[in-house]
Write a protein that holds these residues in place. Structure first.
Motif, PDB file in Angstrom:
ATOM      1  N   LEU A  28       0.844  -1.187   0.000  1.00 48.86           N
ATOM      2  CA  LEU A  28       0.000   0.000   0.000  1.00 48.86           C
ATOM      3  C   LEU A  28       0.879   1.236   0.000  1.00 48.86           C
ATOM      4  CD1 LEU A  28      -2.056  -2.186   1.085  1.00 48.86           C
ATOM      5  CD2 LEU A  28      -3.200  -0.285   2.220  1.00 48.86           C
ATOM      6  N   ASN A  29       0.832   1.971  -1.110  1.00 48.71           N
ATOM      7  CA  ASN A  29       1.589   3.217  -1.226  1.00 48.71           C
ATOM      8  C   ASN A  29       0.658   4.364  -0.842  1.00 48.71           C
ATOM      9  OD1 ASN A  29       3.294   5.286  -1.897  1.00 48.71           O
ATOM     10  ND2 ASN A  29       3.940   4.388  -3.826  1.00 48.71           N
ATOM     11  N   CYS A  30       1.029   5.079   0.222  1.00 45.54           N
ATOM     12  CA  CYS A  30       0.106   6.047   0.825  1.00 45.54           C
ATOM     13  C   CYS A  30       0.645   7.476   0.780  1.00 45.54           C
ATOM     14  CB  CYS A  30      -0.137   5.696   2.300  1.00 45.54           C
ATOM     15  SG  CYS A  30      -0.710   4.019   2.588  1.00 45.54           S
ATOM     16  N   HIS A  31      -0.271   8.402   0.615  1.00 50.48           N
ATOM     17  CA  HIS A  31       0.004   9.816   0.873  1.00 50.48           C
ATOM     18  C   HIS A  31      -1.107  10.297   1.789  1.00 50.48           C
ATOM     19  CE1 HIS A  31       0.882  14.136  -0.731  1.00 50.48           C
ATOM     20  NE2 HIS A  31       1.359  13.933   0.491  1.00 50.48           N
ATOM     21  N   MET A  32      -0.782  10.426   3.087  1.00 53.63           N
ATOM     22  CA  MET A  32      -1.806  10.686   4.093  1.00 53.63           C
ATOM     23  C   MET A  32      -1.910  12.163   4.434  1.00 53.63           C
ATOM     24  SD  MET A  32      -1.492   7.372   6.579  1.00 53.63           S
ATOM     25  CE  MET A  32      -1.841   5.731   5.903  1.00 53.63           C
ATOM     26  N   SER A  33      -2.905  12.476   5.228  1.00 49.68           N
ATOM     27  CA  SER A  33      -3.224  13.869   5.559  1.00 49.68           C
ATOM     28  C   SER A  33      -2.072  14.554   6.272  1.00 49.68           C
ATOM     29  CB  SER A  33      -4.473  13.918   6.439  1.00 49.68           C
ATOM     30  OG  SER A  33      -5.568  13.306   5.792  1.00 49.68           O
ATOM     31  N   LEU A  48      -4.490   5.854   8.576  1.00 50.31           N
ATOM     32  CA  LEU A  48      -3.663   4.666   8.791  1.00 50.31           C
ATOM     33  C   LEU A  48      -4.525   3.485   9.212  1.00 50.31           C
ATOM     34  CD1 LEU A  48      -0.863   3.393   8.872  1.00 50.31           C
ATOM     35  CD2 LEU A  48      -0.674   4.122  11.257  1.00 50.31           C
ATOM     36  N   LYS A  49      -5.523   3.741  10.023  1.00 50.05           N
ATOM     37  CA  LYS A  49      -6.401   2.653  10.454  1.00 50.05           C
ATOM     38  C   LYS A  49      -7.144   2.047   9.262  1.00 50.05           C
ATOM     39  CE  LYS A  49      -9.753   1.376  14.008  1.00 50.05           C
ATOM     40  NZ  LYS A  49     -10.567   1.845  15.149  1.00 50.05           N
ATOM     41  N   LYS A  50      -7.574   2.884   8.315  1.00 47.98           N
ATOM     42  CA  LYS A  50      -8.227   2.377   7.107  1.00 47.98           C
ATOM     43  C   LYS A  50      -7.273   1.483   6.320  1.00 47.98           C
ATOM     44  CE  LYS A  50     -11.218   6.421   6.401  1.00 47.98           C
ATOM     45  NZ  LYS A  50     -11.435   7.622   5.540  1.00 47.98           N
ATOM     46  N   ALA A  51      -6.037   1.949   6.159  1.00 49.55           N
ATOM     47  CA  ALA A  51      -5.047   1.173   5.410  1.00 49.55           C
ATOM     48  C   ALA A  51      -4.752  -0.146   6.125  1.00 49.55           C
ATOM     49  CB  ALA A  51      -3.770   1.986   5.235  1.00 49.55           C
ATOM     50  N   TYR A  52      -4.556  -0.074   7.427  1.00 43.69           N
ATOM     51  CA  TYR A  52      -4.232  -1.265   8.219  1.00 43.69           C
ATOM     52  C   TYR A  52      -5.377  -2.268   8.183  1.00 43.69           C
ATOM     53  CZ  TYR A  52      -3.388  -4.087  12.406  1.00 43.69           C
ATOM     54  OH  TYR A  52      -3.212  -5.125  13.283  1.00 43.69           O
ATOM     55  N   THR A  53      -6.593  -1.790   8.346  1.00 43.54           N
ATOM     56  CA  THR A  53      -7.759  -2.683   8.337  1.00 43.54           C
ATOM     57  C   THR A  53      -7.897  -3.384   6.999  1.00 43.54           C
ATOM     58  OG1 THR A  53      -8.904  -1.287   9.954  1.00 43.54           O
ATOM     59  CG2 THR A  53     -10.264  -2.799   8.657  1.00 43.54           C
ATOM     60  N   SER A  54      -7.589  -2.663   5.916  1.00 43.38           N
ATOM     61  CA  SER A  54      -7.739  -3.247   4.581  1.00 43.38           C
ATOM     62  C   SER A  54      -6.785  -4.419   4.369  1.00 43.38           C
ATOM     63  CB  SER A  54      -7.519  -2.182   3.510  1.00 43.38           C
ATOM     64  OG  SER A  54      -6.169  -1.816   3.410  1.00 43.38           O
ATOM     65  N   ILE A  55      -5.585  -4.376   4.980  1.00 44.29           N
ATOM     66  CA  ILE A  55      -4.644  -5.488   4.806  1.00 44.29           C
ATOM     67  C   ILE A  55      -4.838  -6.555   5.875  1.00 44.29           C
ATOM     68  CG2 ILE A  55      -2.928  -4.091   3.600  1.00 44.29           C
ATOM     69  CD1 ILE A  55      -1.332  -3.907   6.176  1.00 44.29           C
ATOM     70  N   LYS A  56      -5.239  -6.161   7.080  1.00 44.24           N
ATOM     71  CA  LYS A  56      -5.401  -7.125   8.168  1.00 44.24           C
ATOM     72  C   LYS A  56      -6.543  -8.096   7.869  1.00 44.24           C
ATOM     73  CE  LYS A  56      -7.052  -5.710  12.134  1.00 44.24           C
ATOM     74  NZ  LYS A  56      -8.236  -6.518  12.449  1.00 44.24           N
ATOM     75  N   ASN A  57      -7.556  -7.604   7.196  1.00 53.24           N
ATOM     76  CA  ASN A  57      -8.732  -8.431   6.907  1.00 53.24           C
ATOM     77  C   ASN A  57      -8.567  -9.302   5.666  1.00 53.24           C
ATOM     78  OD1 ASN A  57      -9.988  -7.362   9.145  1.00 53.24           O
ATOM     79  ND2 ASN A  57     -11.098  -5.794   7.984  1.00 53.24           N
ATOM     80  N   ASN A  58      -7.427  -9.137   4.979  1.00 46.63           N
ATOM     81  CA  ASN A  58      -7.159  -9.964   3.802  1.00 46.63           C
ATOM     82  C   ASN A  58      -6.349 -11.184   4.255  1.00 46.63           C
ATOM     83  OD1 ASN A  58      -6.510 -11.129   1.379  1.00 46.63           O
ATOM     84  ND2 ASN A  58      -5.758  -9.249   0.425  1.00 46.63           N
ATOM     85  N   ILE A  66       2.973  -1.118   4.247  1.00 50.89           N
ATOM     86  CA  ILE A  66       2.377   0.213   4.127  1.00 50.89           C
ATOM     87  C   ILE A  66       3.536   1.188   4.024  1.00 50.89           C
ATOM     88  CG2 ILE A  66       0.985   1.997   5.234  1.00 50.89           C
ATOM     89  CD1 ILE A  66      -0.590  -0.189   6.637  1.00 50.89           C
ATOM     90  N   ILE A  67       3.645   1.868   2.897  1.00 54.07           N
ATOM     91  CA  ILE A  67       4.806   2.717   2.626  1.00 54.07           C
ATOM     92  C   ILE A  67       4.353   4.090   2.147  1.00 54.07           C
ATOM     93  CG2 ILE A  67       6.142   0.676   1.954  1.00 54.07           C
ATOM     94  CD1 ILE A  67       5.922   1.607  -0.951  1.00 54.07           C
ATOM     95  N   GLY A  68       5.290   5.050   2.185  1.00 50.52           N
ATOM     96  CA  GLY A  68       5.016   6.338   1.569  1.00 50.52           C
ATOM     97  C   GLY A  68       5.086   7.494   2.549  1.00 50.52           C
ATOM     98  N   ASP A  69       4.511   8.607   2.127  1.00 53.59           N
ATOM     99  CA  ASP A  69       4.462   9.824   2.947  1.00 53.59           C
ATOM    100  C   ASP A  69       3.257   9.712   3.880  1.00 53.59           C
ATOM    101  OD1 ASP A  69       4.505  12.304   4.071  1.00 53.59           O
ATOM    102  OD2 ASP A  69       4.248  13.426   2.198  1.00 53.59           O
ATOM    103  N   LEU A  70       3.497   9.125   5.056  1.00 47.08           N
ATOM    104  CA  LEU A  70       2.412   8.954   6.019  1.00 47.08           C
ATOM    105  C   LEU A  70       2.148  10.245   6.788  1.00 47.08           C
ATOM    106  CD1 LEU A  70       3.183   5.371   7.400  1.00 47.08           C
ATOM    107  CD2 LEU A  70       2.154   6.086   5.229  1.00 47.08           C
ATOM    108  N   ASN A  71       3.064  11.183   6.712  1.00 44.32           N
ATOM    109  CA  ASN A  71       2.882  12.551   7.199  1.00 44.32           C
ATOM    110  C   ASN A  71       2.800  12.704   8.717  1.00 44.32           C
ATOM    111  OD1 ASN A  71       2.991  15.008   5.748  1.00 44.32           O
ATOM    112  ND2 ASN A  71       1.345  14.302   4.417  1.00 44.32           N
ATOM    113  N   PHE A  72       3.201  11.689   9.478  1.00 41.06           N
ATOM    114  CA  PHE A  72       3.207  11.843  10.933  1.00 41.06           C
ATOM    115  C   PHE A  72       4.351  12.766  11.341  1.00 41.06           C
ATOM    116  CE2 PHE A  72       0.679   8.023  10.425  1.00 41.06           C
ATOM    117  CZ  PHE A  72      -0.350   8.267  11.333  1.00 41.06           C
TER     118      PHE A  72
END
Length: 202
Positions: A28-33, A48-58, A66-72
């Motif tokens: 998951l390549n992310c650019h977060m808020s 992040l919770k949306k991204a995590y839930t999407s992979i945890k449930n698979n 989960i990679i990218g500009d997570l912006n924390f």
């Protein structure tokens, strides 16, 4: 999937799936808020919770990244940030440099967030480098200013691995040679030992 304020398309994550010998992988390549306010942090945590839930449930996926500009961001004042960067550059030993990184990590939003039960299976390799953001372009000098430009580990590589897979981490690093952006690339070097399906059921 669009994320961020009002689901505008300027923030999103996109998933790449691949399969090797029947082992499935998600990246998951992310650019977060972005932003430094409490509401902006909460939006980022929700992203992040949306991204995590999407992979945890698979349940078919063996390894997920989960990679990218997570912006924390780092929640620290400007002067403290300047002092830590200066002291890190002046430190003579790897141990002294790591002590400064560890102290700054205490202010990192994502480090604290990953300790919560909401992300109990999500991992990150220990950080040994200074923040990857925000630099003056074409330099290795931080653009430090009050409010929004505190040096921060915005660029991250997180992962989740199922028990059947062995993930060996070689290095987690920042590339200071790349200077074309106000971010520095963050790199995770790793190797994977895949499931030996020839022995399954034998």
């Amino acid at each position: 999937m669009r994320i961020g304020m009002f689901n505008f398309a300027n923030k999103a994550f996109i998933c790449t799936k691949l399969t090797i010998n029947d082992d499935a992988f998600d990246v998951l390549n992310c650019h977060m808020s972005s932003g430094v306010t409490e509401s902006e942090y909460n939006r980022r945590a929700d992203d992040l919770k949306k991204a995590y839930t999407s992979i945890k449930n698979n349940h078919e996926t063996a390894v997920s990244f989960i990679i990218g500009d997570l912006n924390f961001r780092n929640r620290v004042d400007v002067q403290t940030a300047r002092d830590m960067v200066k002291n890190h550059n002046l430190a003579k030993t790897i141990e002294a440099k790591q002590d400064i990184v560890d102290e700054l990590l205490k202010c990192d939003e994502l480090t604290r967030l990953l300790r919560s039960e909401n992300f109990m299976f999500l991992r990150e390799q220990p950080i040994t480098f200074l923040p990857s953001y925000k630099f003056f372009v074409n330099t290795n000098d931080y653009d430090i200013a009050e409010g929004k430009r505190i040096p921060s580990w915005t660029d991250r590589v997180l992962y989740m691995v199922k028990d059947s897979i062995t993930l060996s981490i070689k290095n987690y690093m920042v590339d200071t040679e790349t200077k074309v952006s106000d971010h520095k690339p963050v790199i995770l070097l790793c190797s994977l030992k895949l499931t030996d399906y020839s022995k399954v059921g034998s």
